[in-house]
Structures are given as C-alpha cells and as structure tokens.
Scaffold this motif. Structure first.
Motif, mmCIF file in Angstrom:
data_model
loop_
_atom_site.group_PDB
_atom_site.id
_atom_site.type_symbol
_atom_site.label_atom_id
_atom_site.label_comp_id
_atom_site.label_asym_id
_atom_site.label_seq_id
_atom_site.Cartn_x
_atom_site.Cartn_y
_atom_site.Cartn_z
ATOM 1 N N ASP A 92 54.905 35.791 32.790
ATOM 2 C CA ASP A 92 54.020 34.645 32.601
ATOM 3 C C ASP A 92 52.894 34.169 33.540
ATOM 4 O OD1 ASP A 92 55.743 34.356 30.423
ATOM 5 O OD2 ASP A 92 56.932 32.686 31.281
ATOM 6 N N THR A 93 52.026 33.615 32.898
ATOM 7 C CA THR A 93 50.845 33.446 33.736
ATOM 8 C C THR A 93 50.328 31.972 33.451
ATOM 9 O OG1 THR A 93 49.398 33.771 31.812
ATOM 10 C CG2 THR A 93 49.922 35.476 33.442
ATOM 11 N N LEU A 94 49.618 31.502 34.823
ATOM 12 C CA LEU A 94 49.232 29.944 34.861
ATOM 13 C C LEU A 94 47.664 30.238 35.602
ATOM 14 C CD1 LEU A 94 49.430 26.883 35.287
ATOM 15 C CD2 LEU A 94 50.448 27.426 37.674
ATOM 16 N N LEU A 95 46.939 29.766 34.545
ATOM 17 C CA LEU A 95 45.542 29.716 35.069
ATOM 18 C C LEU A 95 45.122 28.346 35.393
ATOM 19 C CD1 LEU A 95 42.566 31.394 34.706
ATOM 20 C CD2 LEU A 95 42.123 29.979 32.821
ATOM 21 N N VAL A 96 44.461 28.355 36.436
ATOM 22 C CA VAL A 96 43.971 27.211 37.168
ATOM 23 C C VAL A 96 42.423 27.163 36.984
ATOM 24 C CG1 VAL A 96 44.081 27.867 39.492
ATOM 25 C CG2 VAL A 96 43.965 25.655 39.013
ATOM 26 N N TYR A 97 41.895 26.133 36.438
ATOM 27 C CA TYR A 97 40.261 26.063 36.424
ATOM 28 C C TYR A 97 39.271 25.465 37.662
ATOM 29 C CZ TYR A 97 40.972 27.061 31.438
ATOM 30 O OH TYR A 97 41.382 27.487 30.242
ATOM 31 N N THR A 98 39.988 26.068 38.937
ATOM 32 C CA THR A 98 39.144 25.903 40.208
ATOM 33 C C THR A 98 38.119 27.238 40.472
ATOM 34 O OG1 THR A 98 41.244 26.848 41.171
ATOM 35 C CG2 THR A 98 40.932 24.383 40.948
ATOM 36 N N GLY A 99 38.209 28.281 39.582
ATOM 37 C CA GLY A 99 37.446 29.377 40.041
ATOM 38 C C GLY A 99 36.444 29.867 39.169
ATOM 39 N N LEU A 100 36.728 31.202 38.757
ATOM 40 C CA LEU A 100 36.020 31.886 37.974
ATOM 41 C C LEU A 100 35.770 31.527 36.509
ATOM 42 C CD1 LEU A 100 33.738 34.052 38.767
ATOM 43 C CD2 LEU A 100 35.309 35.885 38.150
ATOM 44 N N SER A 101 37.169 31.622 35.788
ATOM 45 C CA SER A 101 37.063 31.369 34.259
ATOM 46 C C SER A 101 36.803 30.307 33.903
ATOM 47 C CB SER A 101 38.467 32.238 33.859
ATOM 48 O OG SER A 101 38.649 33.452 33.960
ATOM 49 N N THR A 102 36.325 29.963 32.669
ATOM 50 C CA THR A 102 35.862 28.553 32.365
ATOM 51 C C THR A 102 36.949 28.506 31.052
ATOM 52 O OG1 THR A 102 34.044 29.392 30.672
ATOM 53 C CG2 THR A 102 33.666 28.648 33.105
ATOM 54 N N LYS A 103 37.145 27.232 30.474
ATOM 55 C CA LYS A 103 37.678 26.923 29.102
ATOM 56 C C LYS A 103 37.165 27.592 27.958
ATOM 57 C CE LYS A 103 39.717 23.043 30.768
ATOM 58 N NZ LYS A 103 39.942 21.474 31.052
ATOM 59 N N LYS A 104 35.468 27.759 28.049
ATOM 60 C CA LYS A 104 34.867 28.607 27.088
ATOM 61 C C LYS A 104 35.291 30.052 27.244
ATOM 62 C CE LYS A 104 30.386 27.510 25.769
ATOM 63 N NZ LYS A 104 28.766 27.616 26.289
ATOM 64 N N ASP A 105 35.423 30.771 28.198
ATOM 65 C CA ASP A 105 35.997 32.155 28.255
ATOM 66 C C ASP A 105 37.470 32.342 27.603
ATOM 67 O OD1 ASP A 105 33.574 32.670 29.847
ATOM 68 O OD2 ASP A 105 34.851 32.371 31.638
ATOM 69 N N ILE A 106 38.143 31.263 28.162
ATOM 70 C CA ILE A 106 39.687 31.587 27.614
ATOM 71 C C ILE A 106 39.735 31.232 26.157
ATOM 72 C CG2 ILE A 106 41.917 30.610 27.976
ATOM 73 C CD1 ILE A 106 40.687 32.231 30.161
ATOM 74 N N ALA A 107 38.791 30.475 25.678
ATOM 75 C CA ALA A 107 38.810 30.023 24.213
ATOM 76 C C ALA A 107 38.687 31.497 23.287
ATOM 77 C CB ALA A 107 37.709 28.944 23.588
ATOM 78 N N LYS A 108 37.919 32.439 23.922
ATOM 79 C CA LYS A 108 37.416 33.660 23.361
ATOM 80 C C LYS A 108 38.738 34.564 23.295
ATOM 81 C CE LYS A 108 32.668 33.240 24.628
ATOM 82 N NZ LYS A 108 31.810 33.279 25.880
ATOM 83 N N GLN A 109 39.371 34.648 24.232
ATOM 84 C CA GLN A 109 40.594 35.638 24.592
ATOM 85 C C GLN A 109 41.560 35.690 23.361
ATOM 86 O OE1 GLN A 109 40.179 37.730 26.897
ATOM 87 N NE2 GLN A 109 38.470 36.796 27.739
ATOM 88 N N LYS A 110 41.731 36.760 22.945
ATOM 89 C CA LYS A 110 43.154 36.722 22.098
ATOM 90 C C LYS A 110 44.572 36.259 22.574
ATOM 91 C CE LYS A 110 41.940 40.072 18.672
ATOM 92 N NZ LYS A 110 41.300 41.812 18.844
#
Length: 259
Positions: free
Chosen positions: A223-241
């Motif tokens: 399982d994974t927990l992404l925190v938006y304090t660094g590189l990836s943005t919500k726009k990036d994640i929206a594109k991921q399958k």
C-alpha cells in the motif's frame, strides 16, 4: 487494519533540501509513540545511515538512528550478498563512501582487474578513467549493477546529474542493461522488508514522488501514501492508471486509528 511499519522517503517527503517539513517531524513522532516501525528508504547511495540519521536529528527534529535508515548502498550490498558465492566477491565500484563502506561491511573486496561485479552509483569525483575501468570490466563479463535510476538531484544550484545519468553512460558504452536496485525497482523494497522482518501487507510506503516512491510500493505489492509536499502534483496523479492507496496534502492529515 493497522500498519505495523512505515517506509518513508526523505527529500520532498521528510524535508526539502535543507528546509524542514514540520508535519513530517510530527508524523514520525506519532509513529514512534504508537511503537510502529519506521524505516527511511532512500535512493541516496553516497551517505552512511549514521550520517543520514544525524542530519534528521540535528536539522529536522526527527530522532532516529542509523538502524532506521535504508539506503540504496545498503540494498545493493545486501542484494550482492544474496547472489554472490564465496569465491565471487570482487567488485569495482563507482561511488562514494556510503556505497563503498556498505560493500566492505558485507565482505566484498575492490578490484580494478577482472571484478565479478561492477556497481555504479553517484560519484561527484567521477573521472573518465573510472568509467573506462567499469566499461571494460562489464564488456569482459562482470555483472553490471546500478544503485538507482534518478536522472537528476536537486541542490542549491538546480537539478544536477543523478546516479542514473552515470549508469546510463556505462549502459550506453557497454550495450548492457544493468540490474537496478533503487526505487521504483522492487529489489530495494524486498531488501528493506527483509531487514524490517515485516510482510509487505503490514507496511505502507510514504513518498512525494509517484515515479519512484509510489511506483516502488505498487511494484512490490505494498500500500502507498502520497503526500503533496514534493514532486508529484494532483494533476500528475489524475493521469495515472494505478492511483496511490492514499493521498494527503500534509502528513498531519494521516489518521493512524483508521489505518
């Protein structure tokens, strides 16, 4: 279910260069209060675990020891220790003290001539001669190992070449694909799980970078927990399958009792 262990990325998740991320320090303190296993899993191969732990303690209010740090240098040495026989422990390494110490601690000896393995990591003093030795050894049959594929590293001057850039040079000159150790590959995660004595179902990977941290967790089935304090943005994640299991703006939002 409650996770028993947390694998946590460093830059972008725990701090930003020399800048603190106070929520990260609070997060780690809460993990420690819950008696949960904390392991910082990093693609940096240049520093010793003790150096990393001291930096966290001195500059980021995070009180851990070298036992809580797992670098690509350690993962590389652990992996080679698994696959090497007693008679095949000769290695040529492009890298800094963190990598070389980890290899020595696992009983490997450094050779320029006919090594069994060539390991390429980040080396800020790399020379043409070092590349020459590495390339010739691989072309002569040595097994090619890359610590991690990071193309760039952020520092105060900007995005400087990372270990992956050096690995690519050797790959191009040898026409040989390396065995890669660091995130997003599974080897570092499998070695970290072994060191922590935990099953992947009991651990969550925490990071700011989908391409390395989160993909490493996904690739190993964690399982994974992404925190938006660094590189990836919500726009990036929206594109991921495949999405991270959880997403938070800050680690203060994480509720242990629900997970």
């Amino acid at each position: 279910m409650q996770y028993q262990g947390y694998f946590i990325d460093l830059d972008g998740t725990t701090y930003k260069g020399s800048d603190q991320i106070p929520a990260a320090a609070r997060f780690v303190k809460r993990l420690q209060e819950h008696n949960l296993k904390v392991m910082f899993v990093t693609n940096n191969s240049t520093r010793s675990p003790e150096f990393v732990a001291n930096n966290l303690k001195t500059n980021h209010n995070i009180n851990v020891t070298g036992e809580n740090i797992y670098t690509t240098a350690l993962a590389t040495a652990d992996y080679l220790d698994h696959i090497a026989t007693k008679s095949s422990r000769k290695v040529y390494a492009i890298g800094e003290s963190g990598l070389k110490t980890a290899l020595v601690n696992k009983g490997f000896t450094f050779y320029d001539q006919n090594p069994d393995y060539v390991v390429v990591g980040l080396d800020s003093d790399v020379t043409y001669h070092k590349f020459e030795v590495a390339v010739l050894a691989i072309r002569n049959g040595a097994t090619f190992i890359g610590t991690n594929a990071d193309s760039n590293l952020p520092n105060e001057r900007g995005m400087v070449p990372g270990a992956g850039s050096l690995v690519k040079l050797v790959e191009y000159a040898t026409q040989t694909k390396p065995i890669m150790i660091g995130k997003p590959e599974t080897i570092i995660m499998e070695m970290a799980l072994e060191k922590s004595n935990l099953n992947k179902e009991d651990v969550v990977m925490v990071g700011d970078n989908y391409k390395t941290d989160i993909s490493a967790g996904i690739n190993v089935g964690m399982d994974t927990l992404l925190v938006y304090t660094g590189l990836s943005t919500k726009k990036d994640i929206a594109k991921q399958k495949i999405k991270p299991t959880y997403q938070v703006d800050t680690l203060d939002e994480w509720n242990f009792d629900q997970h």
